[in-house]
Design a protein around this motif. Structure first.
Motif, mmCIF file in Angstrom:
data_model
loop_
_atom_site.group_PDB
_atom_site.id
_atom_site.type_symbol
_atom_site.label_atom_id
_atom_site.label_comp_id
_atom_site.label_asym_id
_atom_site.label_seq_id
_atom_site.Cartn_x
_atom_site.Cartn_y
_atom_site.Cartn_z
ATOM 1 N N PHE A 47 -1.027 -18.706 7.010
ATOM 2 C CA PHE A 47 -1.680 -19.729 6.173
ATOM 3 C C PHE A 47 -1.630 -21.098 6.857
ATOM 4 O O PHE A 47 -2.607 -21.851 6.842
ATOM 5 N N ASP A 48 -0.496 -21.418 7.471
ATOM 6 C CA ASP A 48 -0.330 -22.715 8.138
ATOM 7 C C ASP A 48 -1.056 -22.776 9.488
ATOM 8 O O ASP A 48 -1.187 -23.851 10.067
ATOM 9 N N GLY A 49 -1.489 -21.610 9.991
ATOM 10 C CA GLY A 49 -2.159 -21.574 11.285
ATOM 11 C C GLY A 49 -1.234 -21.858 12.444
ATOM 12 O O GLY A 49 -1.643 -22.385 13.480
ATOM 13 N N GLU A 50 0.044 -21.489 12.296
ATOM 14 C CA GLU A 50 1.062 -21.770 13.319
ATOM 15 C C GLU A 50 1.346 -20.507 14.137
ATOM 16 O O GLU A 50 2.110 -19.638 13.716
ATOM 17 N N GLU A 51 0.736 -20.410 15.319
ATOM 18 C CA GLU A 51 0.889 -19.209 16.148
ATOM 19 C C GLU A 51 2.345 -18.914 16.503
ATOM 20 O O GLU A 51 2.795 -17.769 16.427
ATOM 21 N N ASP A 52 3.083 -19.968 16.886
ATOM 22 C CA ASP A 52 4.476 -19.765 17.296
ATOM 23 C C ASP A 52 5.312 -19.215 16.140
ATOM 24 O O ASP A 52 6.163 -18.337 16.339
ATOM 25 N N ASP A 53 5.074 -19.725 14.947
ATOM 26 C CA ASP A 53 5.825 -19.256 13.783
ATOM 27 C C ASP A 53 5.456 -17.823 13.426
ATOM 28 O O ASP A 53 6.296 -17.050 12.954
ATOM 29 N N VAL A 54 4.185 -17.465 13.643
ATOM 30 C CA VAL A 54 3.756 -16.083 13.409
ATOM 31 C C VAL A 54 4.527 -15.133 14.332
ATOM 32 O O VAL A 54 5.087 -14.123 13.897
ATOM 33 N N ILE A 55 4.574 -15.475 15.621
ATOM 34 C CA ILE A 55 5.263 -14.621 16.601
ATOM 35 C C ILE A 55 6.753 -14.547 16.270
ATOM 36 O O ILE A 55 7.359 -13.470 16.324
ATOM 37 N N GLU A 56 7.335 -15.684 15.917
ATOM 38 C CA GLU A 56 8.759 -15.717 15.562
ATOM 39 C C GLU A 56 9.039 -14.818 14.355
ATOM 40 O O GLU A 56 10.014 -14.062 14.337
ATOM 41 N N GLY A 57 8.167 -14.884 13.351
ATOM 42 C CA GLY A 57 8.324 -14.042 12.175
ATOM 43 C C GLY A 57 8.169 -12.563 12.503
ATOM 44 O O GLY A 57 8.901 -11.716 11.971
ATOM 45 N N LEU A 58 7.223 -12.251 13.381
ATOM 46 C CA LEU A 58 7.028 -10.857 13.793
ATOM 47 C C LEU A 58 8.240 -10.338 14.562
ATOM 48 O O LEU A 58 8.684 -9.201 14.353
ATOM 49 N N GLU A 59 8.777 -11.169 15.452
ATOM 50 C CA GLU A 59 9.969 -10.765 16.215
ATOM 51 C C GLU A 59 11.130 -10.459 15.273
ATOM 52 O O GLU A 59 11.850 -9.455 15.443
ATOM 53 N N MET A 98 -10.310 -20.909 10.349
ATOM 54 C CA MET A 98 -10.360 -20.676 11.792
ATOM 55 C C MET A 98 -8.974 -20.762 12.423
ATOM 56 O O MET A 98 -8.615 -19.947 13.283
ATOM 57 N N MET A 99 -8.171 -21.742 12.000
ATOM 58 C CA MET A 99 -6.802 -21.857 12.517
ATOM 59 C C MET A 99 -5.985 -20.622 12.153
ATOM 60 O O MET A 99 -5.250 -20.076 12.985
ATOM 61 N N SER A 100 -6.126 -20.176 10.919
ATOM 62 C CA SER A 100 -5.379 -19.008 10.463
ATOM 63 C C SER A 100 -5.828 -17.757 11.204
ATOM 64 O O SER A 100 -5.009 -16.908 11.569
ATOM 65 N N ALA A 101 -7.143 -17.634 11.416
ATOM 66 C CA ALA A 101 -7.672 -16.461 12.122
ATOM 67 C C ALA A 101 -7.138 -16.419 13.553
ATOM 68 O O ALA A 101 -6.765 -15.355 14.058
ATOM 69 N N ASP A 102 -7.092 -17.570 14.205
ATOM 70 C CA ASP A 102 -6.550 -17.619 15.576
ATOM 71 C C ASP A 102 -5.085 -17.199 15.599
ATOM 72 O O ASP A 102 -4.654 -16.440 16.478
ATOM 73 N N ALA A 103 -4.317 -17.689 14.626
ATOM 74 C CA ALA A 103 -2.896 -17.337 14.553
ATOM 75 C C ALA A 103 -2.727 -15.851 14.289
ATOM 76 O O ALA A 103 -1.861 -15.193 14.872
#
Length: 256
Positions: A47-59, A98-103
């Protein structure tokens, strides 16, 4: 005569202003997030469009024993659905989507890199911008939303010759073809695409949109389905998977 006991903050306030202030986009999203704490963290990052946070959460989720490929459906897609639902409601806008989709797409690539499994695509969609038209923002949004909803997208780009569109449909065998046009001088390419598809016996639904086209124009050809908003593309694709015919799609997506 003066009244000192009147609170000016209560004067000329629209009845729904307090409600609007109380329900921010973040509040609206919070009601839709998954309950599982690990999935929720990933959905918030989408939702925030934060790629780094997405990866961190997935890890973190993978370390906790979650299947990387299952996380695509259980966390990434769920987070993206929160975004698209709020976009449909007018709570958030296209830059947010668009930001969310990229993340989310970064998250999908990460999940794929962490597993030997291959995620199953819901279906293949060919996207293009009409021949002669170089404006591709609409097509890019359509492609991003389709990918965000689990579809494999074959993006032909902008100013795509009719022959190339037909060849791509023959080669890729998509469940749906999309076309966008911003310039009115280019929209007639859609009619040519429709006629060539019919000549070749390719009865693929052809969703068209963009500033140059309207429902009346798209309705004049057999395969055409009018998409008023970019967000209609994944909805049309979902209906196709559910078995809707072209006539049923016209009935549902065309305003009467």
């Amino acid at each position: 005569m003066t009244r000192l006991d009147i609170d000016p903050s209560e004067i000329l306030v629209r009845y729904n202003v307090k409600l609007e202030k109380a329900m921010t986009p973040e509040d609206a999203a919070a009601e839709l997030y998954p309950k599982d704490a690990l999935f929720r963290e990933i959905a918030v990052a989408i939702f925030d469009g934060e790629e780094d946070d997405v990866i961190e959460g997935l890890e973190k989720a993978i370390k906790a024993g979650k299947n990387p490929i299952a996380l695509i459906d259980d966390a990434l897609m769920v987070g993206m659905k929160v975004v698209t639902d709020l976009y449909d409601q007018g709570t958030i806008f296209l830059p947010n989507v668009m930001m969310s989709a990229d993340a989310m797409l970064d998250g999908i690539e990460f999940c794929k890199s962490q597993s030997d499994e291959t995620p199953v695509s819901k279906g293949k969609v060919v996207c293009h911008v009409a021949e002669g038209d170089v404006h591709d923002i609409g097509k890019s949004i359509v492609a991003a939303l389709l990918r965000a909803n689990g579809y494999e997208v074959v993006d032909l780009g902008r100013d795509v010759p009719v022959d190339e569109v037909i060849d791509a449909v023959k080669a890729e065998k998509p469940i749906l073809l999309t076309g966008t046009a911003l310039m009115t001088t280019t929209m007639y390419a859609f009619k040519a695409v429709n006629d060539r598809l019919l000549e070749a016996g390719l009865n693929v639904p052809f969703a068209c949109g963009g500033g140059a086209v309207n429902q009346d124009f798209v309705s004049t050809y057999e395969l055409g389905i009018y998409g008023e908003e970019a967000a209609d593309a994944p909805k049309i694709a979902d209906k196709i998977l559910a078995g809707s015919s072209i006539s049923a799609l016209k009935e549902e997506f065309h305003k009467h």
